[in-house]
Design a protein around this motif. Structure first.
Motif, PDB file in Angstrom:
ATOM      1  N   ALA A 186       0.858  -1.177   0.000  1.00  0.00           N
ATOM      2  CA  ALA A 186       0.000   0.000   0.000  1.00  0.00           C
ATOM      3  C   ALA A 186       0.897   1.230   0.000  1.00  0.00           C
ATOM      4  N   SER A 187       0.936   1.924  -1.131  1.00  0.00           N
ATOM      5  CA  SER A 187       1.804   3.096  -1.304  1.00  0.00           C
ATOM      6  C   SER A 187       1.243   3.899  -2.463  1.00  0.00           C
ATOM      7  N   ASN A 188       1.324   5.227  -2.370  1.00  0.00           N
ATOM      8  CA  ASN A 188       0.809   6.049  -3.464  1.00  0.00           C
ATOM      9  C   ASN A 188       1.707   6.010  -4.680  1.00  0.00           C
ATOM     10  N   TYR A 212      -4.532  -4.753   8.900  1.00  0.00           N
ATOM     11  CA  TYR A 212      -4.393  -4.037  10.176  1.00  0.00           C
ATOM     12  C   TYR A 212      -3.155  -3.140  10.140  1.00  0.00           C
ATOM     13  N   LEU A 213      -2.077  -3.665   9.548  1.00  0.00           N
ATOM     14  CA  LEU A 213      -0.831  -2.892   9.490  1.00  0.00           C
ATOM     15  C   LEU A 213      -0.939  -1.733   8.506  1.00  0.00           C
ATOM     16  N   GLY A 214      -1.877  -1.850   7.559  1.00  0.00           N
ATOM     17  CA  GLY A 214      -1.981  -0.831   6.513  1.00  0.00           C
ATOM     18  C   GLY A 214      -0.885  -0.956   5.477  1.00  0.00           C
ATOM     19  N   THR A 215      -0.301  -2.167   5.340  1.00  0.00           N
ATOM     20  CA  THR A 215       0.793  -2.321   4.391  1.00  0.00           C
ATOM     21  C   THR A 215       0.345  -2.951   3.075  1.00  0.00           C
ATOM     22  N   CYS A 216      -0.887  -3.467   3.044  1.00  0.00           N
ATOM     23  CA  CYS A 216      -1.451  -4.026   1.800  1.00  0.00           C
ATOM     24  C   CYS A 216      -2.964  -3.976   1.926  1.00  0.00           C
ATOM     25  N   ASP A 217      -3.651  -3.578   0.843  1.00  0.00           N
ATOM     26  CA  ASP A 217      -5.115  -3.490   0.908  1.00  0.00           C
ATOM     27  C   ASP A 217      -5.757  -4.862   0.928  1.00  0.00           C
TER      28      ASP A 217
END
Ligand code: ADP
Ligand code: MG
Length: 503
Positions: free
Chosen positions: A34-36, A197-202
């Motif tokens: 998850a990164s712009n 939960y970590l917000g590292t992958c959707d």
């Protein structure tokens, strides 16, 4: 901490075969970071953009362009590693994996073969209330995704969309610790939950945001235990790898099919050829894509355009200090603080957004009642209408308001359901609506007593029956509730009827 019993591996034994066989499964999960922006360029990663709208010169491999590593993507990989209790490698390096493909204009993929950023970790897989399996993670490395070739837009031409080219992926490689189709699905589900939960992958599997290569082999009982003791792979059977699975249901079906295929070959006196296979969901079978002999020689070598990636422990510590509460910790807290069952706590923590909503409802109220209403009424209704929690017509404050009216005895459970319905369709403030619509449970014993007396006086025959058989007193309660328009508190009525009848 959750109080878990770790079970020994529960190998799935395939029925119908001549001998007993066990399954051994290891997964390589590709999770889009998850990164712009992309891993080595500033191009956007927005899903569903116009073809080739999100392509920087370096993504298109224009001559002379150089990759620049995206610090945020590195931080995401570190955060993921910490979330999986894994070793973080302060020094890692990028390698070129060389192969030609039209959607890979560089002619190579930048990956991390020799020195991945994350080393050994684990995933605790839930296998039922209080029962868990520990699956070891071997490594996580960062790599680029490829673009997309499109062959079905034109009868004569193929097209290429480079929007996905260079998007950062984490490849999360498990040890072959998974012993059956259900465990494999539970492993992917748990991994996905932790990443979200970590917000590292959707973790949107339909969009290909999270996909798995599934390695399957079969062996005789005892072989896996020998592998565990020695970590020597030669005790295990030859594996086949099923590529690019993006559905939990298909993962299970593919493993089941693949295990039966391998067993049939072995029982026929044949041997398994190590190969890459594809699962066909329409036919429910796997078929060969390429064998080991046809496998590419990727000629990996360190990418000369990129220096080794060195990070500092202090930077890792900063990331560690901002780690969110993870699913298991949250579940344990719900069981401890709110007295919820394992099952309810699992349902409420499955998605972080749901958990946040539940907590807003439960804070300062009775946790079990809140859990019941959130799970049964709210989730039930959302499911029925295919809505996510973000689209819920009821806010946590509104549902909390309903619970407050129940808690104070102002409205009955039945009225609360009606009120829920009104809030769902019309919105508004629960207390105001209850007042405006005369939703008020009569707790005034004087009014209830008058109704009870009246009904007893009017029905002498029923009184005789009820005195002979106490079970029939319920008839009076029903009559009183009817006479008071459902507003009387049933518990109060019951008690009063019994007293008046001398039961
Ligand atoms: P490759 O990239 O060649 O597929 P990796 O080492 O990256 O190799 O991944 C191999 C995967 O296969 C790992 O998840 C590992 O646990 C799994 N694996 C290895 N041996 C077996 C086996 N005999 N049966 C099932 N899975 C296996
Ligand atoms: Mg592989």
């Amino acid at each position: 901490m959750l109080d878990l019993t770790f079970t020994a591996p529960q190998p799935k034994v395939i029925s119908g075969a001549k001998a007993e066989w066990e399954l051994v499964i290891g997964l390589e999960v590709h999770a889009q970071v998850a990164s712009n922006a992309k891993l080595f360029s500033g191009a956007s990663t927005t899903f569903g953009a116009e073809p080739n709208a999100n392509v920087a010169f370096v993504d298109a491999a224009m001559p002379g362009m150089l990759p620049v590593v995206n610090e945020f993507c590195v931080a995401q990989a570190v955060r993921t590693g910490l979330g999986l209790k894994a070793q973080i490698n302060l020094r890692s390096a990028f390698d070129r994996k060389n192969y030609f493909y039209p959607d890979l204009p560089q002619g190579y993929q930048i990956s991390q073969l020799y020195h991945p950023i994350v080393g050994e970790g684990e995933v605790i897989v839930d296998m039922g209330p209080g029962v868990a399996r520990r699956v070891r993670i071997e490594r996580i490395h960062l790599e680029q995704d490829a673009g997309k070739s499109i062959h079905d837009m034109d009868p004569n031409m193929s097209f290429v969309d480079l929007n996905r080219t260079g998007v950062a992926l984490m490849e999360i490689v498990s040890r072959p610790d998974i012993r059956g189709p259900e465990e494999a699905a539970a492993y992917v589900a748990k991994l996905r939950q932790i990443l979200r939960y970590l917000g590292t992958c959707d973790g949107n599997m339909q969009n290909g945001n999270l996909r798995a290569d599934v390695n399957v082999s079969v062996c005789k009982p005892g072989a896996y235990e020998r592998y565990q003791e020695t970590q020597d792979f030669s005790h295990l059977g030859t594996r086949c790898e099923i590529k690019n699975m993006n559905s939990l249901r298909f993962i299970q079906a593919a493993i089941d099919y693949e295990a039966r295929r391998q067993i049939a070959i072995l029982e026929d006196g044949g041997s398994i050829v190590q190969e890459t296979r594809l699962y066909d969901p329409d036919k429910g079978e796997t078929r060969s894509m390429r064998s080991k002999e046809e496998a590419h020689d990727y000629r990996y070598f360190p990418d000369p355009d990129l220096l080794p990636l060195e990070i500092e422990q202090a930077w890792v510590d900063d990331i560690a200090a901002t780690m969110p509460e993870l699913p298991d910790a949250r579940k344990a807290r719900y069981m401890g603080d709110f007295g919820l069952t394992d099952y309810d706590a699992s349902v409420l923590t499955a998605e972080k957004e749901n958990a946040v909503f539940f907590e807003a409802v439960a804070m300062g109220r009775d946790g079990k009642t809140a859990a019941n209403w959130v799970i049964n009424e709210l989730f039930g209704r959302l499911n029925k209408e295919s809505l996510g929690i973000a689209e819920s017509p009821l806010s946590a404050a509104q549902l909390g308001g309903v619970l407050d009216l129940i808690g104070s005895g102002e409205i009955s459970g039945k009225m609360a359901k009606d009120l829920f319905e009104i809030l769902w369709t019309e919105g508004g403030d629960p207390a105001d609506i209850a007042a405006a619509r005369g939703m008020k449970q009569v707790t005034d014993t004087g009014a209830i007593e008058a109704a009870v007396d009246e009904i007893i006086a009017a029905n002498p025959a029923q009184v005789e029956k009820a005195r002979a058989n106490a079970k029939l007193a319920g008839w009076f309660t029903g009559q009183v509730l009817k006479a008071t328009g459902g507003k009387a508190n049933p518990a109060v009525v019951n008690e009063m009827v019994a007293r008046k009848l001398g039961l």
